[in-house]
Write a protein that holds these residues in place. Structure first.
Motif, mmCIF file in Angstrom:
data_model
loop_
_atom_site.group_PDB
_atom_site.id
_atom_site.type_symbol
_atom_site.label_atom_id
_atom_site.label_comp_id
_atom_site.label_asym_id
_atom_site.label_seq_id
_atom_site.Cartn_x
_atom_site.Cartn_y
_atom_site.Cartn_z
ATOM 1 N N PRO A 643 34.785 31.044 71.664
ATOM 2 C CA PRO A 643 34.704 30.184 70.473
ATOM 3 C C PRO A 643 35.914 29.255 70.354
ATOM 4 O O PRO A 643 35.750 28.071 70.044
ATOM 5 N N ASP A 644 37.119 29.761 70.628
ATOM 6 C CA ASP A 644 38.316 28.915 70.544
ATOM 7 C C ASP A 644 38.250 27.790 71.566
ATOM 8 O O ASP A 644 38.604 26.640 71.273
ATOM 9 N N LEU A 645 37.797 28.136 72.770
ATOM 10 C CA LEU A 645 37.707 27.109 73.811
ATOM 11 C C LEU A 645 36.721 26.016 73.384
ATOM 12 O O LEU A 645 36.990 24.814 73.529
ATOM 13 N N LEU A 646 35.579 26.426 72.849
ATOM 14 C CA LEU A 646 34.563 25.437 72.457
ATOM 15 C C LEU A 646 35.104 24.530 71.360
ATOM 16 O O LEU A 646 34.877 23.313 71.353
ATOM 17 N N MET A 647 35.859 25.131 70.432
ATOM 18 C CA MET A 647 36.442 24.315 69.355
ATOM 19 C C MET A 647 37.417 23.294 69.920
ATOM 20 O O MET A 647 37.411 22.132 69.551
ATOM 21 N N GLU A 648 38.243 23.763 70.845
ATOM 22 C CA GLU A 648 39.241 22.878 71.468
ATOM 23 C C GLU A 648 38.522 21.725 72.174
ATOM 24 O O GLU A 648 38.899 20.564 72.047
ATOM 25 N N LEU A 649 37.459 22.053 72.881
ATOM 26 C CA LEU A 649 36.707 21.026 73.620
ATOM 27 C C LEU A 649 36.075 20.032 72.658
ATOM 28 O O LEU A 649 36.075 18.808 72.892
ATOM 29 N N ASP A 650 35.551 20.555 71.556
ATOM 30 C CA ASP A 650 34.852 19.678 70.603
ATOM 31 C C ASP A 650 35.798 18.714 69.894
ATOM 32 O O ASP A 650 35.361 17.707 69.336
ATOM 33 N N SER A 651 37.085 19.057 69.917
ATOM 34 C CA SER A 651 38.031 18.159 69.248
ATOM 35 C C SER A 651 38.415 16.987 70.147
ATOM 36 O O SER A 651 39.129 16.086 69.741
ATOM 37 N N MET A 652 37.961 16.992 71.388
ATOM 38 C CA MET A 652 38.352 15.925 72.343
ATOM 39 C C MET A 652 37.327 14.800 72.358
ATOM 40 O O MET A 652 36.170 15.001 72.005
ATOM 41 N N ASN A 653 37.765 13.629 72.860
ATOM 42 C CA ASN A 653 36.770 12.579 73.068
ATOM 43 C C ASN A 653 35.996 12.893 74.342
ATOM 44 O O ASN A 653 36.390 13.773 75.129
ATOM 45 N N GLU A 654 34.927 12.144 74.560
ATOM 46 C CA GLU A 654 33.997 12.483 75.640
ATOM 47 C C GLU A 654 34.665 12.524 77.018
ATOM 48 O O GLU A 654 34.431 13.415 77.821
ATOM 49 N N GLU A 655 35.512 11.509 77.253
ATOM 50 C CA GLU A 655 36.151 11.427 78.580
ATOM 51 C C GLU A 655 37.087 12.589 78.819
ATOM 52 O O GLU A 655 37.063 13.235 79.865
ATOM 53 N N ALA A 656 37.936 12.837 77.811
ATOM 54 C CA ALA A 656 38.906 13.926 77.955
ATOM 55 C C ALA A 656 38.160 15.252 78.084
ATOM 56 O O ALA A 656 38.560 16.139 78.841
ATOM 57 N N ARG A 657 37.059 15.356 77.352
ATOM 58 C CA ARG A 657 36.315 16.614 77.381
ATOM 59 C C ARG A 657 35.714 16.864 78.779
ATOM 60 O O ARG A 657 35.767 17.969 79.298
ATOM 61 N N LEU A 658 35.161 15.801 79.365
ATOM 62 C CA LEU A 658 34.556 15.980 80.686
ATOM 63 C C LEU A 658 35.613 16.455 81.694
ATOM 64 O O LEU A 658 35.360 17.364 82.496
ATOM 65 N N PRO A 774 21.069 36.287 80.941
ATOM 66 C CA PRO A 774 20.516 36.137 79.582
ATOM 67 C C PRO A 774 21.357 36.847 78.516
ATOM 68 O O PRO A 774 21.559 36.311 77.421
ATOM 69 N N GLU A 775 21.886 38.008 78.844
ATOM 70 C CA GLU A 775 22.691 38.732 77.868
ATOM 71 C C GLU A 775 23.989 37.976 77.569
ATOM 72 O O GLU A 775 24.428 37.887 76.418
ATOM 73 N N ILE A 776 24.591 37.452 78.603
ATOM 74 C CA ILE A 776 25.833 36.680 78.418
ATOM 75 C C ILE A 776 25.547 35.442 77.572
ATOM 76 O O ILE A 776 26.290 35.101 76.651
ATOM 77 N N ILE A 777 24.431 34.795 77.880
ATOM 78 C CA ILE A 777 24.078 33.572 77.134
ATOM 79 C C ILE A 777 23.778 33.919 75.673
ATOM 80 O O ILE A 777 24.174 33.198 74.747
ATOM 81 N N ALA A 778 23.123 35.044 75.485
ATOM 82 C CA ALA A 778 22.803 35.450 74.109
ATOM 83 C C ALA A 778 24.088 35.666 73.312
ATOM 84 O O ALA A 778 24.200 35.238 72.155
ATOM 85 N N GLU A 779 25.075 36.274 73.954
ATOM 86 C CA GLU A 779 26.373 36.497 73.282
ATOM 87 C C GLU A 779 27.026 35.157 72.966
ATOM 88 O O GLU A 779 27.486 34.916 71.855
ATOM 89 N N ALA A 780 27.055 34.284 73.987
ATOM 90 C CA ALA A 780 27.695 32.975 73.796
ATOM 91 C C ALA A 780 26.971 32.188 72.715
ATOM 92 O O ALA A 780 27.584 31.447 71.938
ATOM 93 N N SER A 781 25.669 32.351 72.651
ATOM 94 C CA SER A 781 24.860 31.588 71.684
ATOM 95 C C SER A 781 25.207 31.934 70.240
ATOM 96 O O SER A 781 24.960 31.137 69.339
ATOM 97 N N LYS A 782 25.772 33.108 70.062
ATOM 98 C CA LYS A 782 26.142 33.476 68.698
ATOM 99 C C LYS A 782 27.212 32.546 68.148
ATOM 100 O O LYS A 782 27.402 32.423 66.954
ATOM 101 N N HIS A 783 27.936 31.911 69.066
ATOM 102 C CA HIS A 783 29.028 31.039 68.628
ATOM 103 C C HIS A 783 28.723 29.572 68.837
ATOM 104 O O HIS A 783 29.586 28.725 68.644
ATOM 105 N N CYS A 784 27.545 29.248 69.270
ATOM 106 C CA CYS A 784 27.307 27.846 69.618
ATOM 107 C C CYS A 784 25.842 27.463 69.429
ATOM 108 O O CYS A 784 24.960 28.008 70.094
ATOM 109 N N GLY A 785 25.628 26.533 68.522
ATOM 110 C CA GLY A 785 24.267 26.091 68.206
ATOM 111 C C GLY A 785 23.587 25.406 69.374
ATOM 112 O O GLY A 785 22.378 25.564 69.582
ATOM 113 N N ILE A 786 24.359 24.644 70.137
ATOM 114 C CA ILE A 786 23.741 23.905 71.258
ATOM 115 C C ILE A 786 23.166 24.896 72.271
ATOM 116 O O ILE A 786 22.014 24.784 72.695
#
Ligand SMILES: CC(C)(COP(=O)(O)O)[C@@H](O)C(=O)NCCC(=O)O
Ligand SMILES: [Mn+2]
Length: 900
Positions: A643-658, A774-786
């Protein structure tokens, strides 16, 4: 200049790790039996490929049922199980075994298959069921052992699992296809002992059908053998016929083959294997063919043969191209000497005989090739027995007399041509429809070969196999002793020097047993449709020559004790697990020793094959997943910081994020339990510390750095037209997939691309499997709508999301995130043989991302695809970094190959 990160990662972690909790040291004690139970339930035991014909599979009942019945309409029971070639010296037996277990289709698979359009009316695409072809040999003298073997395995009744057996079919009804003289001679005995009738098949028909099948269906079947050097020849299916087939049994048959079932026996000679063995036995008192052959290894034929130099006072007869060491007359020297047979060394007699007969066969074959204008001569039959010196001698003769125009080739399954042909003569065997990519050859230990010094008994269960392995190791010092090659030339014949592949030790029969594997028939494998040119595709990046093999031999041998510890711990550390662990270790060491002796023993073998062999060997001794607890621990640790990593990524612009995303993938690829250097690092810090450190070291430019090109493609060229479907070939569990590949997948989904995560079908090292995702994705999905929406759209969250489905009711349709299995159980991938699921997913894909050293460096670094491809990996081996990139360990590779 490319950046060099080496050293600094190690140094920093050395400091950073001081005093921190050593997670790596704990893993043995944290083995989770629950996880093992799940993994065991999900995986077919000791088999790396799906074994049933699932084409046309359909749910019988409703999708909502928990365990609906699955119909496999293409599964056929019309299978022949046993065929024999009973020759004068050897009985060759081929039998087919199939798996009783049904592969369970979970909801993830069903949903993905639907989405990929794989349920299309149950079209029957393959007539046969998956299974295995086993090749077994017995000495004809020991016919009883053969009968016992057939009887113990119930092969004459179609195997213990066969429907005919279960339904109590009378043995009287049973006809077994057989060829060779013994099919007549021993027919009554078979009837008496087993109650079966032998249905005789013509020997020539069988030889030709067997050879045609092998040349069509087995990738590394034919090879040349010159000067002790074996080289596999890839035969173009469209350019196979005509050829000359020379079968050297007791006598020799020479057959011109023009097509399937189209052939003519054009010649033959009565001077063949029987002549060598017969004369040899009379003259040397040897007790077996192998003993005679072994003697020849130490022989010197110049004491017996008359050489050109003997006639010309030590000089060459250069005018006609004959050197002094040419054999002018086989056995000719004995006429001028007043000696008795007992005055000659049996070794020398054996060698003179072997050379006389081999040259003669080579020469007659060449003359027939000349007569019909044929360039290719394939030699088969028991006389050859993979004996390097015999092959060299024949090759010299063909090469010399044809002045290099004709080529002598040999077949790895040389002794089984007749038996294979007999097998092929059953109706509805289905083998005709198989293609190269449907066959996977495996080399299990303890294949029941009989003869030579070590007898492989008919192996029933695992326990028997382990016991045999223990005996094999005790007795088998010869097996791991290398065959010395390259004795300097002293004599020759017909103008060529003595072949060099003559050593002191003839490979024992037990060792030769490791040359011919078990053929797995897997009708569900496909060629990856996005390969630019499947014909020229070669998965391995580096050739495993003797030098290269030595290096990997040491690496893999050094790694073995640690791997055994992990494997044993993963099975609860019981006494049984320890015994299996020892057997595995010995078995894999024996394979390595065999390959060290002859790197081409199992066909053209690359690093990918070697790494897969290790995994197969683990499975053979029923280690389901040696790294299970490590994988789980790393998954949990990584999911906690996602979750922290995703937040950090979401705070970046598209180029920096890629850029951050690609850096993230490369950095997290450091979690690789197959790399010695990395495993040492893990003792110096926690997963998260190592991950952070690795990220901090990500200076660009990387050793190969096409990031800017990829960025332009993603953010400019395809701004308004995102990739339709991206296939992401994921690698390791833990940070690698959770903090590396999943966030990248999420970005692609955000851009509007469908994403298919492609993962292993079976475990290999710490690689994540398709079952685990699938189990890993299900866990990750709890923190990410996309991720959640996409996973839901891809049918991945059927069970896991049961409680929170309401949240998604009003959510807009999302592009799907799917998971497919790749059909492999290896750290590498061979795109000539992937799951049909992956092949279906590839049809609409326009971007491939290959991640990790195994999939994008050891294999596929040079592979070209029909769509854009991005290859991402951290190089975690110094030698490889130097060899491939003139670089250093921990260098990163970001190779983008757009199609124009
Ligand atoms: C087995 C591997 C290819 C796995 O690497 P990955 O694909 O996980 O990046 C790799 O660990 C490897 O090549 N190991 C070689 C042994 C060593 O360097 O110690
Ligand atoms: Mn891996």
């Amino acid at each position: 200049m490319a950046a060099n990160n080496s050293g600094s990662i190690q140094e920093e972690l050395g400091e950073g790790g001081t005093g921190v909790k050593r997670e790596a040291e704990e893993e043995e004690s944290t083995s989770s039996s629950a996880a093992q139970a799940t993994a065991t339930a999900m995986l077919p035991r000791s088999s790396s490929r799906p074994q049933l014909d699932l084409s046309g599979a359909a749910i019988h009942g409703t999708l909502e049922e928990r365990d609906p019945t699955i119909l496999l309409p293409n599964q056929s029971d019309d299978i022949s199980h046993l065929a024999l070639d009973i020759g004068g010296s050897l009985i060759k037996l081929i039998y087919f075994s199939r798996h009783a277990e049904l592969s369970t289709e979970d909801k993830r698979k069903i949903s993905t298959k639907r989405r990929l359009g794989m349920f299309n009316g149950g079209r029957r695409s393959y007539p046969i069921l998956g299974g295995r072809l086993h090749f077994v040999k017995f000495e004809t003298e020991k016919l009883n052992e053969c009968l016992d073997f057939i009887s113990s395995k119930q092969l004459h009744r179609g195997g213990v699992d066969s429907p005919s057996w279960r339904s109590g079919a009378q043995p009287d009804d049973i006809l077994i296809k057989a060829t060779g003289g013994g099919a007549y001679k021993y027919a009554d005995l078979f009837k008496e002992r087993l109650g079966v009738s032998l249905e005789k098949e013509d020997e020539m028909d069988c030889l030709v059908a067997g050879a045609n099948f092998l040349l069509k269906a087995i990738r590394h079947e034919a090879f040349t053998h010159m000067d002790g050097h074996k080289e596999y020849v890839q035969i173009d299916q469209n350019d196979l016929f005509p050829f000359l087939l020379v079968n050297v049994g007791s006598g020799v048959s020479i057959i011109k083959v023009d097509g399937h079932g189209k052939f003519q026996r054009v010649s033959g000679t009565n001077v063949g294997g029987g002549t060598y063995w017969g004369l040899g036995r009379l003259m040397t008192k040897c007790k077996s063919f192998d003993e005679l052959l072994e003697l020849s290894q130490r022989g010197d034929n110049s004491t017996i043969d008359m050489l050109v130099g003997d006639i010309y006072g030590g000089l060459d007869y250069s005018k006609i191209g004959l050197s002094a060491s040419t054999i002018a007359s086989s056995f000719g020297k004995t006429i001028s000497e007043n000696k008795e047979l007992s005055d000659y060394r049996p070794e020398d007699i054996s060698l003179s005989l072997l050379r006389m007969i081999s040259y003669n066969i080579g020469q007659i074959s060449y003359l027939n090739a000349l007569r019909y204008g044929l360039k290719r001569i394939f030699f088969g039959g028991f006389f050859i027995r993979g004996h390097a010196y015999t092959m060299d001698t024949i090759s010299f003769a063909v090469n010399f007399w044809s002045k290099g125009e004709a080529q002598a080739m040999f077949l790895r399954h040389e002794g089984f041509l007749g038996a294979l042909g007999a097998f092929m003569s059953y109706e509805k065997h289905g083998l005709d429809d198989l293609r190269i990519h449907h066959l996977v050859e495996r080399f299990p230990m303890g294949a029941p070969y009989v003869g030579g010094k070590i007898h492989g008994p008919p192996l029933g269960d695992l326990n028997e196999k382990i016991s045999w392995m223990e005996k094999f190791v005790q007795k088998g010092t010869q097996i791991i002793a290398p065959v010395p090659m390259g004795v300097p030339a002293t004599t020759g014949m017909g103008g060529f020097e003595r072949p060099t592949s003559k050593g002191d030790i003839l490979r024992s029969d037990a060792s030769a047993a490791l040359n011919v594997g078990v053929l797995h028939l897997v009708p569900t494998l496909d060629v990856f449709p996005l390969l630019e040119d499947p014909k020229t595709y070669e998965p391995n990046t580096i050739d495993l020559d003797q030098d290269e093999f030595k290096y990997w031999f040491k690496i893999l041998s050094d790694h073995l004790p640690d791997l055994v510890d992990k494997a044993v711990a993963s099975e609860g550390g019981t006494d049984d697990a320890k015994r299996r662990g020892d057997a595995f270790s010995h078995a894999f060491s024996a394979h390595l020793a065999r390959l060290m002796e002859e790197p081409a023993a199992y066909g053209k073998f690359g690093l990918a094959n070697l790494l897969e062999l290790r995994e197969e060997c683990l499975r053979e001794f029923q280690f389901v997943d040696a790294y299970i607890s490590i994988k789980q621990r790393e998954n949990e640790a990584s999911l906690a910081v996602l979750p922290d990593l995703l937040m950090e990524l979401d705070s970046m612009n598209e180029e920096a994020r890629l850029l951050a995303l690609i850096e993230g993938v490369l950095a997290a690829n450091i979690f690789d339990w197959g790399s010695r250097a990395c495993v040492e690092l893990y003792h110096k810090g926690t997963i998260i510390e190592i991950y952070r450190m690795s990220r901090k070291k990500m200076q660009r430019p990387w050793r190969i750095d096409d990031f800017d090109m990829f960025k332009k493609r993603m953010l400019t060229d395809r701004k308004d037209q995102p990739y339709k479907r991206a296939l992401l070939f994921v690698d390791n569990s833990g940070a690698d997939v959770v903090l590396g590949m999943l966030p990248l997948a999420r970005e692609l989904l955000r851009h509007g691309s469908e994403v298919v995560l492609v993962a292993n079908s079976l475990p290999a090292l710490n690689d994540v499997t398709a079952n685990e995702l699938p189990e890993i994705i299900a866990e990750a999905s709890k923190h990410c709508g996309i991720l959640r929406k996409a996973a839901e759209a891809g049918g991945l969250l059927v069970d896991a999301m049961a409680g929170i489905q309401d949240d998604l009711k009003d959510a807009p349709e999302s592009v799907p995130l799917m998971v497919v299995e790749n059909g492999c159980g290896s750290p590498c991938i061979d795109f000539r043989q992937v799951s049909s699921e992956l092949a279906a997913a590839a049809k609409d894909a326009d971007l491939l991302i290959l991640e990790g050293m195994g999939r994008s460096l050891h294999t596929n670094l040079n592979a070209r695809f029909k769509c854009d491809a991005l290859k991402l990996a951290m190089v975690k081996n110094q030698r490889l970094a130097e060899k491939l990139f003139n670089g250093n360990i921990y260098d990163c590779i970001c190779k983008f190959e757009p199609v124009s």
